[in-house]
Design a protein around this motif. Sequence first.
Motif, PDB file in Angstrom:
ATOM      1  N   ASP A 199      33.560  47.711  50.441  1.00  0.00           N
ATOM      2  CA  ASP A 199      33.498  46.481  50.983  1.00  0.00           C
ATOM      3  C   ASP A 199      33.677  45.454  49.539  1.00  0.00           C
ATOM      4  OD1 ASP A 199      33.541  44.549  52.924  1.00  0.00           O
ATOM      5  OD2 ASP A 199      31.501  44.721  53.627  1.00  0.00           O
ATOM      6  N   GLU A 200      34.584  44.397  49.968  1.00  0.00           N
ATOM      7  CA  GLU A 200      34.689  43.569  48.910  1.00  0.00           C
ATOM      8  C   GLU A 200      34.925  44.161  47.310  1.00  0.00           C
ATOM      9  OE1 GLU A 200      33.001  39.053  49.714  1.00  0.00           O
ATOM     10  OE2 GLU A 200      31.349  41.035  49.744  1.00  0.00           O
ATOM     11  N   THR A 225      37.949  46.577  51.435  1.00  0.00           N
ATOM     12  CA  THR A 225      38.381  45.178  51.872  1.00  0.00           C
ATOM     13  C   THR A 225      38.372  44.450  50.558  1.00  0.00           C
ATOM     14  OG1 THR A 225      36.027  44.534  52.191  1.00  0.00           O
ATOM     15  CG2 THR A 225      37.059  45.618  54.057  1.00  0.00           C
ATOM     16  N   ALA A 226      38.942  43.138  50.706  1.00  0.00           N
ATOM     17  CA  ALA A 226      39.201  42.278  49.598  1.00  0.00           C
ATOM     18  C   ALA A 226      39.381  40.941  50.215  1.00  0.00           C
ATOM     19  CB  ALA A 226      40.444  42.588  48.615  1.00  0.00           C
ATOM     20  N   ASN A 227      39.358  39.661  49.643  1.00  0.00           N
ATOM     21  CA  ASN A 227      39.457  38.522  50.109  1.00  0.00           C
ATOM     22  C   ASN A 227      40.415  38.065  49.103  1.00  0.00           C
ATOM     23  OD1 ASN A 227      39.358  35.634  50.443  1.00  0.00           O
ATOM     24  ND2 ASN A 227      37.171  35.552  50.611  1.00  0.00           N
ATOM     25  N   PRO A 228      41.777  37.559  49.781  1.00  0.00           N
ATOM     26  CA  PRO A 228      42.890  37.210  49.049  1.00  0.00           C
ATOM     27  C   PRO A 228      42.775  35.949  48.436  1.00  0.00           C
ATOM     28  CG  PRO A 228      43.182  36.828  51.355  1.00  0.00           C
ATOM     29  CD  PRO A 228      42.042  37.433  51.127  1.00  0.00           C
ATOM     30  N   ILE A 229      41.912  35.275  48.687  1.00  0.00           N
ATOM     31  CA  ILE A 229      42.034  33.730  48.235  1.00  0.00           C
ATOM     32  C   ILE A 229      40.747  33.211  47.254  1.00  0.00           C
ATOM     33  CG2 ILE A 229      43.413  32.810  50.349  1.00  0.00           C
ATOM     34  CD1 ILE A 229      40.742  31.354  51.133  1.00  0.00           C
ATOM     35  N   GLU A 230      39.729  33.869  47.261  1.00  0.00           N
ATOM     36  CA  GLU A 230      38.800  33.675  46.655  1.00  0.00           C
ATOM     37  C   GLU A 230      38.535  34.412  45.307  1.00  0.00           C
ATOM     38  OE1 GLU A 230      33.477  33.532  46.990  1.00  0.00           O
ATOM     39  OE2 GLU A 230      34.951  34.080  48.533  1.00  0.00           O
ATOM     40  N   TYR A 231      38.685  33.591  44.213  1.00  0.00           N
ATOM     41  CA  TYR A 231      38.926  34.336  42.822  1.00  0.00           C
ATOM     42  C   TYR A 231      37.897  34.359  41.931  1.00  0.00           C
ATOM     43  CZ  TYR A 231      43.775  34.647  44.484  1.00  0.00           C
ATOM     44  OH  TYR A 231      44.967  34.790  45.225  1.00  0.00           O
ATOM     45  N   GLU A 232      36.735  33.139  42.330  1.00  0.00           N
ATOM     46  CA  GLU A 232      35.758  33.033  41.379  1.00  0.00           C
ATOM     47  C   GLU A 232      34.962  34.108  41.289  1.00  0.00           C
ATOM     48  OE1 GLU A 232      32.207  30.045  40.305  1.00  0.00           O
ATOM     49  OE2 GLU A 232      33.775  29.374  41.829  1.00  0.00           O
ATOM     50  N   GLY A 233      34.600  34.931  40.145  1.00  0.00           N
ATOM     51  CA  GLY A 233      33.654  36.088  40.220  1.00  0.00           C
ATOM     52  C   GLY A 233      34.263  37.360  40.860  1.00  0.00           C
ATOM     53  N   THR A 234      35.731  37.322  40.746  1.00  0.00           N
ATOM     54  CA  THR A 234      36.234  38.761  41.225  1.00  0.00           C
ATOM     55  C   THR A 234      37.173  39.345  40.270  1.00  0.00           C
ATOM     56  OG1 THR A 234      38.343  37.325  42.007  1.00  0.00           O
ATOM     57  CG2 THR A 234      36.439  37.697  43.626  1.00  0.00           C
ATOM     58  N   TYR A 235      37.572  40.742  40.574  1.00  0.00           N
ATOM     59  CA  TYR A 235      38.145  41.363  39.484  1.00  0.00           C
ATOM     60  C   TYR A 235      39.310  42.028  40.178  1.00  0.00           C
ATOM     61  CZ  TYR A 235      33.685  41.137  37.040  1.00  0.00           C
ATOM     62  OH  TYR A 235      32.537  40.627  36.331  1.00  0.00           O
ATOM     63  N   PRO A 236      40.575  41.266  40.006  1.00  0.00           N
ATOM     64  CA  PRO A 236      41.841  41.676  40.906  1.00  0.00           C
ATOM     65  C   PRO A 236      42.127  43.330  40.274  1.00  0.00           C
ATOM     66  CG  PRO A 236      42.229  39.618  39.570  1.00  0.00           C
ATOM     67  CD  PRO A 236      40.952  39.895  39.010  1.00  0.00           C
ATOM     68  N   LEU A 237      42.362  43.832  41.407  1.00  0.00           N
ATOM     69  CA  LEU A 237      42.704  45.387  41.312  1.00  0.00           C
ATOM     70  C   LEU A 237      43.781  45.442  40.212  1.00  0.00           C
ATOM     71  CD1 LEU A 237      42.109  46.580  44.989  1.00  0.00           C
ATOM     72  CD2 LEU A 237      40.659  46.919  43.031  1.00  0.00           C
ATOM     73  N   PRO A 238      43.806  46.524  39.489  1.00  0.00           N
ATOM     74  CA  PRO A 238      44.839  46.530  38.518  1.00  0.00           C
ATOM     75  C   PRO A 238      46.151  47.556  39.478  1.00  0.00           C
ATOM     76  CG  PRO A 238      43.207  48.503  37.924  1.00  0.00           C
ATOM     77  CD  PRO A 238      42.527  47.214  38.969  1.00  0.00           C
ATOM     78  N   GLU A 239      47.262  47.380  39.002  1.00  0.00           N
ATOM     79  CA  GLU A 239      48.420  47.942  39.627  1.00  0.00           C
ATOM     80  C   GLU A 239      48.245  49.449  40.018  1.00  0.00           C
ATOM     81  OE1 GLU A 239      48.687  45.734  37.253  1.00  0.00           O
ATOM     82  OE2 GLU A 239      49.644  44.344  38.331  1.00  0.00           O
ATOM     83  N   ALA A 240      47.658  50.148  38.951  1.00  0.00           N
ATOM     84  CA  ALA A 240      47.638  51.674  39.053  1.00  0.00           C
ATOM     85  C   ALA A 240      46.531  51.966  40.344  1.00  0.00           C
ATOM     86  CB  ALA A 240      46.630  52.007  37.858  1.00  0.00           C
ATOM     87  N   GLN A 241      45.434  51.026  40.449  1.00  0.00           N
ATOM     88  CA  GLN A 241      44.630  51.321  41.925  1.00  0.00           C
ATOM     89  C   GLN A 241      45.347  50.731  42.988  1.00  0.00           C
ATOM     90  OE1 GLN A 241      40.732  50.987  41.098  1.00  0.00           O
ATOM     91  NE2 GLN A 241      39.918  51.569  43.225  1.00  0.00           N
ATOM     92  N   LEU A 242      46.031  49.469  43.112  1.00  0.00           N
ATOM     93  CA  LEU A 242      46.619  49.145  43.949  1.00  0.00           C
ATOM     94  C   LEU A 242      47.629  50.271  44.656  1.00  0.00           C
ATOM     95  CD1 LEU A 242      47.408  45.530  43.394  1.00  0.00           C
ATOM     96  CD2 LEU A 242      46.111  46.119  45.360  1.00  0.00           C
ATOM     97  N   ASP A 243      48.207  50.946  43.895  1.00  0.00           N
ATOM     98  CA  ASP A 243      49.199  52.114  44.056  1.00  0.00           C
ATOM     99  C   ASP A 243      48.931  53.197  44.728  1.00  0.00           C
ATOM    100  OD1 ASP A 243      51.876  52.346  43.993  1.00  0.00           O
ATOM    101  OD2 ASP A 243      51.899  53.706  42.214  1.00  0.00           O
ATOM    102  N   ARG A 244      47.535  53.322  44.562  1.00  0.00           N
ATOM    103  CA  ARG A 244      46.867  54.427  45.307  1.00  0.00           C
ATOM    104  C   ARG A 244      46.469  54.299  46.944  1.00  0.00           C
ATOM    105  NH1 ARG A 244      47.195  55.674  39.957  1.00  0.00           N
ATOM    106  NH2 ARG A 244      46.380  57.438  39.477  1.00  0.00           N
TER     107      ARG A 244
END
Length: 337
Positions: free
Chosen positions: A117-118, A157-176
């Motif tokens: 979650d998140e 799950t991920a919130n696509p619009i709230e970026y404060e205090g978040t760490y975008p998933l790296p491409e290597a993990q998104l690819d999984r």
Amino acid sequence: MNDADQVQTTSVFEVARLARAVLDQVGTVVVGKRDALELVLAGILAGGHVLLEDLPGLGKTLTARSFAQALGLDFRRLQFTPDLLPADVTGSFLYDQRSADFTFRAGPVFTNLLLADEINRTPPKTQSALLEAMQEKQVSVEGVTYRLDPPFHVLATANPIEYEGTYPLPEAQLDRFLLRVSFGYPAREEEWEVLRRRMSRRQEEAELAPIVNAARLRQMQAALEDVVVEDSIGRYIVDLTSATREHASVLVGASPRGSLALLLLARAKAALAGRDYVIPEDVKEVAAPALAHRITLRPEMWLRRVDPAFVVHEVLDRTPAPASGALPSYASGARAV
């Protein structure tokens, strides 16, 4: 009868029947999102992991829990926070005073279906703790490797619009993640139906009876290997993925893992439709969920708010779909007609 024999007795048409029953069961709780639910189930049947990216309160967590119940899977939920450590995901060795030795305490990743979650709220070091589990179906702790019992799936799950205090998933993990799914806001009548059902059951949580179990799900997954993919369909998949790398708005296109995702998801969509062969429409329906999150746009496209899914739809429009009656060359004794 051993497990292999049981897998062989499951037909694609039985998979379609059971899948419809699972979707109907989940649909009693998650209202009006049949297409999105089919994509999630297709990802599970294809043996992959699913990223649920949407605004808060649109049923992402409920969807994961409902599928776990309907599929009869062991389910654990892990809330990702900024202070979460890798050991909180995988487990760790603890000193046992009675045995005067260290014993391994398994973490929440040791389950059939893990709700992360998140996932974008935890640092990359903890996010990467899932990489080995998602790709290799194993966990390494202090130099010791532990296998994860199949089936194993991550619904994150991920919130696509709230970026404060978040760490975008790296491409290597998104690819999984085999695919990314969004639900969107419900229609007015669907939202009223959510309220009506909540009042009708007189409690917050909804308990779903299992339609299948873990062993039966593995048989359903194995049956997808019987879904035929004709050569022109396979080349169409490769053409779509290659076209994302050549698009003017794209910095980095989808990798060959994107082609494999298209193949696996198209097979799952065919099985859900009760067919033991893939048609171009199966590929088109899963193209955006399978490829959009694997595309990195050029920086100037971010300023124009171009969505990677828009690139995929453009690629679909420009790439001619096949119309062939040939048999697949990989099949034993197949011969083109």
